[in-house]
Design an enzyme around this catalytic site. Structure first.
Site, mmCIF file in Angstrom:
data_model
loop_
_atom_site.group_PDB
_atom_site.id
_atom_site.type_symbol
_atom_site.label_atom_id
_atom_site.label_comp_id
_atom_site.label_asym_id
_atom_site.label_seq_id
_atom_site.Cartn_x
_atom_site.Cartn_y
_atom_site.Cartn_z
ATOM 1 N N ASP A 18 24.993 36.209 41.904
ATOM 2 C CA ASP A 18 26.296 36.675 41.440
ATOM 3 C C ASP A 18 27.246 36.691 42.642
ATOM 4 O O ASP A 18 27.181 37.587 43.490
ATOM 5 C CB ASP A 18 26.132 38.081 40.840
ATOM 6 C CG ASP A 18 27.464 38.723 40.508
ATOM 7 O OD1 ASP A 18 28.518 38.073 40.705
ATOM 8 O OD2 ASP A 18 27.459 39.891 40.065
ATOM 9 N N GLN B 257 31.805 38.889 44.241
ATOM 10 C CA GLN B 257 32.410 39.524 45.419
ATOM 11 C C GLN B 257 32.377 38.620 46.636
ATOM 12 O O GLN B 257 33.280 38.652 47.469
ATOM 13 C CB GLN B 257 31.663 40.838 45.758
ATOM 14 C CG GLN B 257 31.862 41.939 44.751
ATOM 15 C CD GLN B 257 33.281 42.464 44.708
ATOM 16 O OE1 GLN B 257 34.023 42.417 45.686
ATOM 17 N NE2 GLN B 257 33.683 42.960 43.559
ATOM 18 N N CYS C 140 31.012 50.204 37.741
ATOM 19 C CA CYS C 140 30.113 49.390 36.903
ATOM 20 C C CYS C 140 28.783 49.165 37.610
ATOM 21 O O CYS C 140 28.232 48.053 37.565
ATOM 22 C CB CYS C 140 30.742 48.052 36.528
ATOM 23 S SG CYS C 140 32.241 48.212 35.591
ATOM 24 N N LYS D 174 39.168 37.648 41.752
ATOM 25 C CA LYS D 174 38.868 38.271 43.053
ATOM 26 C C LYS D 174 39.095 37.279 44.194
ATOM 27 O O LYS D 174 38.899 37.596 45.356
ATOM 28 C CB LYS D 174 37.423 38.788 43.059
ATOM 29 C CG LYS D 174 37.173 39.859 41.974
ATOM 30 C CD LYS D 174 35.797 40.419 42.061
ATOM 31 C CE LYS D 174 35.302 40.983 40.756
ATOM 32 N NZ LYS D 174 35.747 42.347 40.473
ATOM 33 N N HIS E 47 26.049 44.791 39.558
ATOM 34 C CA HIS E 47 27.158 45.161 38.662
ATOM 35 C C HIS E 47 26.620 45.127 37.224
ATOM 36 O O HIS E 47 25.716 44.347 36.921
ATOM 37 C CB HIS E 47 28.256 44.112 38.839
ATOM 38 C CG HIS E 47 29.542 44.407 38.138
ATOM 39 N ND1 HIS E 47 29.732 44.149 36.800
ATOM 40 C CD2 HIS E 47 30.700 44.914 38.598
ATOM 41 C CE1 HIS E 47 30.967 44.483 36.472
ATOM 42 N NE2 HIS E 47 31.577 44.955 37.539
HETATM 43 C C1 PLP Z 1 29.547 41.976 41.767
HETATM 44 C C2 PLP Z 1 30.310 41.720 40.504
HETATM 45 N N1 PLP Z 1 29.737 40.996 39.530
HETATM 46 C C3 PLP Z 1 30.376 40.733 38.385
HETATM 47 C C4 PLP Z 1 31.646 41.207 38.135
HETATM 48 C C5 PLP Z 1 32.300 40.899 36.818
HETATM 49 O O1 PLP Z 1 33.232 39.899 36.958
HETATM 50 P P1 PLP Z 1 34.422 39.697 35.867
HETATM 51 O O2 PLP Z 1 35.332 40.858 36.029
HETATM 52 O O3 PLP Z 1 35.047 38.428 36.282
HETATM 53 O O4 PLP Z 1 33.795 39.605 34.546
HETATM 54 C C6 PLP Z 1 32.272 41.975 39.107
HETATM 55 C C7 PLP Z 1 33.624 42.532 38.849
HETATM 56 O O5 PLP Z 1 33.937 43.632 39.253
HETATM 57 C C8 PLP Z 1 31.585 42.231 40.325
HETATM 58 O O6 PLP Z 1 32.152 42.969 41.293
#
Ligand code: PLP
Length: 407
Positions: A201, A204, A365, A227, A124
């Site tokens: 990360d 998800q 993203c 999420k 992301h």
């Molecule tokens: C894999 C992943 N990492 C990071 C994020 C970013 O998280 P946040 O929206 O809490 O900043 C997202 C959000 O869509 C995501 O899907």
């Protein structure tokens, strides 16, 4: 005893799921962007605000103490959820993005020109752009690990990308586009073999996997509240003690200091060193309530239900003419990205909305992944524990109608 997954009972805790969109019952399949929030989470925040609300850590009065207890209690719930060593390993952030930025800022003094940061092409942007800052400003080199045809991470390429110059490996635990799960434990072994840090990360995966950061052995693990049926504006960064001690603080302000004088400042210990200013108190409490709410379920039943939805949707989508599915790795999470030949994903999402079906379309993203897949955007349906098989049917029916209108 664990709570059984009774879909009618669960859905009744999400009043929003009972609403209509464009005259049709809502079918909410955009859970990978943000899941809906159950009453228990909303109530936890409003109860706190109505009965025991003040700023945390600062007061010597009852309300301040009670709020601090609830805020720190939420930290304890996140610790338990991740099986972290102690509450001190858990830093509240305003979301996944801030957690990644906190680490990128924190390691800045350790980066020499030519040092390498290893990422996968399915990250992301929030796990890409903070590292680009280190490339632009400090001469770090970004190295990219591809995914295989089924969307799984190329572990051999990861092994080959990591070397003596690697400072950090930063990988998703589950792709927000492909649903691919990454073997975080193996990736950690690969990173640690060259003494590099590893960040996972979990934005998800938090809601779909059982996470044990001690078993994974990673240095950093990122969660986001919205999420996991929690509110927005809150996330968490897990850091191993040694890793947190080595990080320089990200933001300066109240609470994160020990002593401030005219010509010097010393810092508080983690996690407070990384929580400058008034934190998102109610959101943290709501995040803790979401963890409680989710953890009460029979998680095997939840996983089995979400997998059934994924398999049904995958089978039915595969039967639609001109469909290309992105990401078919074994054991993937309940996220389906797809393209329909000759139709822009935005048009599909807009037409599905007319039938009350909420899916996402765009680059999610994840532009490097889009480039890797050779598309500019995809459509994406993602499932949560409250979705039903009937909703999958409505989604496929609406997709077929949309396709008929667009082709
Ligand atoms: C894999 C992943 N990492 C990071 C994020 C970013 O998280 P946040 O929206 O809490 O900043 C997202 C959000 O869509 C995501 O899907």
């Amino acid at each position: 005893m664990a709570r059984a997954l009774d879909l009618n009972a669960v859905r009744s805790e999400f009043p929003i799921l009972g609403r209509e969109v464009n005259g049709k019952p809502l079918v909410y399949l955009d859970n990978a962007a943000s899941a809906q929030t159950p009453d228990a989470v909303l109530d936890s925040m409003s109860n706190q605000a109505q009965t025991a609300y003040a700023n945390v850590h600062r007061g010597l009065h009852t309300l301040a103490n009670e709020t601090t207890e609830a805020y720190e209690g939420a930290r304890g719930k996140i610790r338990q959820f991740l099986n972290a060593e102690s509450d001190e390993n858990i830093i509240f952030t305003k979301g996944g993005t801030e957690a990644m930025n906190l680490v990128a800022n924190g390691i800045v003094d350790m980066i020499e020109p030519g040092d390498e940061i290893v990422l996968s092409v399915m990250e992301h942007h929030s796990n890409i752009v903070p590292w680009h800052f280190l490339r632009e400003r400090h001469g770090a080199v970004l190295k990219w690990v591809p995914v295989l045809d089924d969307g799984s991470l190329d572990m051999e390429a990861l092994q080959a990308a990591v070397g003596p110059k690697t400072k950090l490996v930063s990988l998703t635990h589950m792709s927000n586009v492909l649903g691919t799960k990454v073997d975080a434990k193996r990736a950690t072994e690969i990173a640690h073999a060259v003494d590099a840090y590893i960040l996972i990360d979990g934005c998800q995966s938090g809601v779909h996997l059982d996470i044990d950061v001690q078993d994974i052995g990673c240095d950093f693990y990122v969660l986001t509240g919205h999420k996991i049926y929690g509110p927005t504006g809150i996330g968490a960064l897990y850091g191993r003690v040694a890793a947190l001690e080595a990080l320089r603080p990200y933001q300066g302000g109240g609470e994160m200091i020990e002593i401030v004088e005219q010509d010097r400042v010393t810092y508080n210990v983690p996690p407070h060193k990384f929580e400058a200013g008034t934190p998102p108190i109610l959101q943290a409490i709501g995040f803790g309530a979401a963890i409680d709410w989710l953890s009460a379920f029979d998680m095997d039943a939840v996983r089995a239900h979400e997998t059934k939805l994924l398999e049904k949707a995958t089978a039915e989508l595969s039967a639609v003419n001109g469909i290309r599915l992105h990401g078919t790795a074994t054991g993937k999470g309940p996220v389906i990205s797809f393209s329909v030949e000759g139709v822009h994903p935005h048009d599909i999402a807009q037409l599905l909305d007319r039938y009350g079906v909420a899916i996402r379309a765009g680059h999610h993203c994840a532009q490097p992944l889009m480039t890797h897949l050779g598309v500019s955007a995809t459509a994406r349906a993602s499932f949560a524990l409250y979705n039903t098989e009937e909703e999958v049917d409505v989604f496929i029916e609406a997709l077929n109608k949309a396709r008929g209108m667009l082709l």
